[in-house]
Design an enzyme around this catalytic site. Structure first.
Site, mmCIF file in Angstrom:
data_model
loop_
_atom_site.group_PDB
_atom_site.id
_atom_site.type_symbol
_atom_site.label_atom_id
_atom_site.label_comp_id
_atom_site.label_asym_id
_atom_site.label_seq_id
_atom_site.Cartn_x
_atom_site.Cartn_y
_atom_site.Cartn_z
ATOM 1 N N TYR A 160 -12.809 8.048 -0.801
ATOM 2 C CA TYR A 160 -12.347 7.939 0.581
ATOM 3 C C TYR A 160 -11.103 8.775 0.869
ATOM 4 O O TYR A 160 -10.985 9.366 1.953
ATOM 5 C CB TYR A 160 -12.132 6.470 0.964
ATOM 6 C CG TYR A 160 -10.849 5.847 0.445
ATOM 7 C CD1 TYR A 160 -9.715 5.766 1.232
ATOM 8 C CD2 TYR A 160 -10.774 5.333 -0.853
ATOM 9 C CE1 TYR A 160 -8.546 5.192 0.761
ATOM 10 C CE2 TYR A 160 -9.618 4.756 -1.323
ATOM 11 C CZ TYR A 160 -8.507 4.690 -0.522
ATOM 12 O OH TYR A 160 -7.347 4.133 -0.998
ATOM 13 N N HIS A 172 -6.600 -6.257 -2.252
ATOM 14 C CA HIS A 172 -5.616 -5.281 -1.789
ATOM 15 C C HIS A 172 -4.734 -5.848 -0.671
ATOM 16 O O HIS A 172 -3.619 -5.381 -0.471
ATOM 17 C CB HIS A 172 -6.346 -4.025 -1.307
ATOM 18 C CG HIS A 172 -5.461 -2.852 -1.067
ATOM 19 N ND1 HIS A 172 -4.642 -2.320 -2.050
ATOM 20 C CD2 HIS A 172 -5.249 -2.090 0.038
ATOM 21 C CE1 HIS A 172 -3.974 -1.280 -1.556
ATOM 22 N NE2 HIS A 172 -4.317 -1.125 -0.304
ATOM 23 N N TYR A 177 -2.389 10.230 4.046
ATOM 24 C CA TYR A 177 -3.447 10.887 3.265
ATOM 25 C C TYR A 177 -3.268 12.389 3.094
ATOM 26 O O TYR A 177 -3.623 12.940 2.051
ATOM 27 C CB TYR A 177 -4.819 10.547 3.872
ATOM 28 C CG TYR A 177 -5.050 9.070 3.823
ATOM 29 C CD1 TYR A 177 -5.305 8.427 2.614
ATOM 30 C CD2 TYR A 177 -4.923 8.281 4.968
ATOM 31 C CE1 TYR A 177 -5.456 7.051 2.545
ATOM 32 C CE2 TYR A 177 -5.076 6.903 4.908
ATOM 33 C CZ TYR A 177 -5.334 6.301 3.695
ATOM 34 O OH TYR A 177 -5.464 4.941 3.629
ATOM 35 N N ASP A 204 0.851 -1.186 0.000
ATOM 36 C CA ASP A 204 0.000 0.000 0.000
ATOM 37 C C ASP A 204 0.894 1.247 0.000
ATOM 38 O O ASP A 204 1.866 1.312 -0.750
ATOM 39 C CB ASP A 204 -0.941 -0.080 1.210
ATOM 40 C CG ASP A 204 -1.983 1.013 1.278
ATOM 41 O OD1 ASP A 204 -2.817 1.092 0.355
ATOM 42 O OD2 ASP A 204 -1.970 1.788 2.245
#
Length: 311
Positions: free
Chosen positions: A146, A289, A229, A102
């Site tokens: 998201y 994922h 993020y 990720d």
């Protein structure tokens, strides 16, 4: 799991937790994503140690058992890179393989760009090398995407804050195991995309969830929302973004990341090799994922074959 030892290394005034197993000069460092933690690598660490490698998995600062930074809202990807360098120096390790999942792919590749003499090779899962520059995703996906929601100060904190940490992790594992990008309606929050009756993925146990829940109860989500993020636009400070070490990308074909605009073409067409010339790409048709937790034996074999090729 009982072979894995836990220790703390002081880096820039913070006690950073690392899991450590195996012995020998050939070292693999595992870098987690979100909502993961060192524990996400439980299958891979044991397999690597049994194959003669030393396996190390840190919790990033502000994650799990590692101390949070004094100002979580100012945490950066550079912190992860600098912490990794300090951990290797502290342990007297000159050169490593990096295995990342990720968003962990970003510090893994940046570390390889900044410190190529310290890296034997890079393996990533779920995310390929992404060149720096403005993201297309926020502009081309709906408002309820998201990542866009979690970049909005205070919104994810309020959304997550309605639930305990274990439930937040449960919901994200369920969402990220699907093949569709998590996108909420205009008047809906991301956590509301998962019904309380939805079962966990069959390869993720209640015991696994309890481990994650306990670790995030300690750390909370403040640093995790900042990195990755709210730090995606950070400049990596590298002039030439050509990765010069061998690399492997493992992609589950059911991974929702494939649905990001342009992502599937970028990977399948080989455009990614413009930046990572010595890259092998392996697709696992049933993989999601969390392919390393879902299909650990297949992923372990792919990783070990790569490590032994370049050891």
């Amino acid at each position: 799991m009982d072979k894995i030892q836990h220790k703390f290394i002081n880096v820039q005034g913070l006690n950073l937790h690392i899991a450590d197993t195996g012995k020998g000069p050939n070292v693999v460092v595992f870098l987690h994503g979100f909502p993961e933690i060192w524990y996400t690598w439980r299958h891979q660490m044991v397999a690597a140690a049994n194959a003669g490698f030393r396996a190390i998995a840190p919790d990033y600062r502000g994650y799990g058992l590692s101390d949070p930074p004094t100002q979580p809202e100012k945490a950066t990807f550079k912190d992860i890179i600098n912490d990794l360098l300090a951990i290797l120096d502290h342990l007297g390790i000159s050169k490593v393989f990096l295995v990342a999942k990720d968003f962990g792919a970003r510090p893994a590749y940046q570390f390889a760009l900044l410190h190529p003499e310290r890296v034997r090779g890079v393996v990533t899962m779920g995310v390929p090398f992404m060149p720096p520059g403005p993201s297309r995703f926020r502009d081309t996906l709906p408002e309820g995407f998201y990542i866009a929601r979690w970049q909005e100060p205070g919104r994810a904190e309020a959304d997550f804050g309605r639930l305990d940490a274990k439930t937040v992790v449960r919901n994200i594992y369920i969402l990220f195991s699907r093949s569709e990008i998590p996108i909420a309606a205009e008047n809906q929050e991301i956590m509301d995309l998962v019904d309380a009756s939805t079962p966990l993925p069959p390869w993720f146990t209640e015991e696994d969830l309890a481990e994650y829940g306990a670790l995030y109860e300690k750390s909370g989500f403040q640093t995790a929302l900042q990195v990755p993020y709210r730090s995606f636009q950070e400049d990596n400070g590298v002039a030439e973004n050509i990765v010069k070490v061998p690399a492997l990308l493992i992609m589950g074909d059911q991974d929702y990341v494939f649905k990001f605009p342009g992502m599937e073409d970028y990977i399948r067409s080989g455009k990614v090799k413009q930046f990572v010339p010595d890259l092998e790409i392996v697709h696992l048709p049933e993989g999601t994922h969390f392919v390393h937790e879902q299909l650990p034996e297949q992923v372990n074999q792919l990783i070990l074959t790569f490590l032994n090729k370049y050891v």
